[in-house]
Design a protein around this motif. Structure first.
Motif, PDB file in Angstrom:
ATOM      1  N   HIS A 143       0.821  -1.222   0.000  1.00  0.00           N
ATOM      2  CA  HIS A 143       0.000   0.000   0.000  1.00  0.00           C
ATOM      3  C   HIS A 143       0.850   1.266   0.000  1.00  0.00           C
ATOM      4  N   SER A 146       2.060   2.101  -3.461  1.00  0.00           N
ATOM      5  CA  SER A 146       1.066   1.978  -4.521  1.00  0.00           C
ATOM      6  C   SER A 146       0.734   3.312  -5.180  1.00  0.00           C
ATOM      7  N   PRO A 159      -3.239  -5.764  -2.460  1.00  0.00           N
ATOM      8  CA  PRO A 159      -2.037  -5.311  -1.756  1.00  0.00           C
ATOM      9  C   PRO A 159      -1.174  -6.480  -1.266  1.00  0.00           C
TER      10      PRO A 159
END
Length: 181
Positions: A143, A146, A159
């Motif tokens: 995450h 990302s 994730p």
């Protein structure tokens, strides 16, 4: 059965592993690929990185890991380069290699699903083009690394934070082959 090709941005994965699990964590790469494949037929997993300069204290261990990956079945290692800048080293050539391979293999109809292990938002447009060719693209990364743009463009984002990392821990460091092997 769906054919899967996996494209791993090695620097992105390593950074996430260090942030999420610590610098001493060692990944069982074969199990990781098996998890990403999710029961589908694996075409190949491509691992992209740049070798560390010889003066880097981690260079020997990094080269040992790359040598290990080169012996893993259905894994291809593609190397870029590091360029020295005033602020340190910058990885060059890796992202373009990933983009070329995703596009080249989609054009050759070599896979049905691409799994892109990266958080680099620059890949969003490549993903769109591949989708326009009728391919599905899954995106996974931690995450914290990302890109919202890339995750939104992908057909599916999941994730890496949620992966079973203790099960994916390697029992020991991979060893480089002895000379003459």
């Amino acid at each position: 059965m769906e054919r899967v090709a996996i494209f791993i941005d090695g620097s992105n994965l390593y950074k996430g592993l260090v942030q999420h699990l610590g610098s001493d964590y060692r990944l069982n790469f074969i199990e990781f690929i098996t998890l990403l494949t999710a029961g589908r037929r694996l075409l190949r997993a491509y691992y992209y990185n740049a070798p560390l300069p010889p003066e880097d204290p981690a260079a020997k261990a990094h080269q040992s890991f790359l040598n290990y990956l080169k012996r893993v079945p259905y894994v291809t290692v593609r190397l870029g380069r590091l360029e020295r800048r005033t602020e340190g080293f910058v990885e060059k050539g890796v992202d373009i290699q990933i983009a070329i391979d995703i596009l080249r293999l989609a054009y050759a109809d070599a896979y049905d699903v691409a799994v892109l292990v990266s958080g680099d938002g620059d890949f969003a447009e490549v993903v769109r083009v591949v989708q326009d060719m009728g391919k599905q693209v899954e995106n996974t990364t931690f995450h914290a690394l990302s890109s919202h743009r890339l995750a939104q463009q992908a057909d599916r984002f999941y994730p890496l934070d949620d992966f079973p990392w203790e099960r994916l821990r390697a029992q020991s460091l991979p060893q480089a082959p002895e000379s003459g092997e």
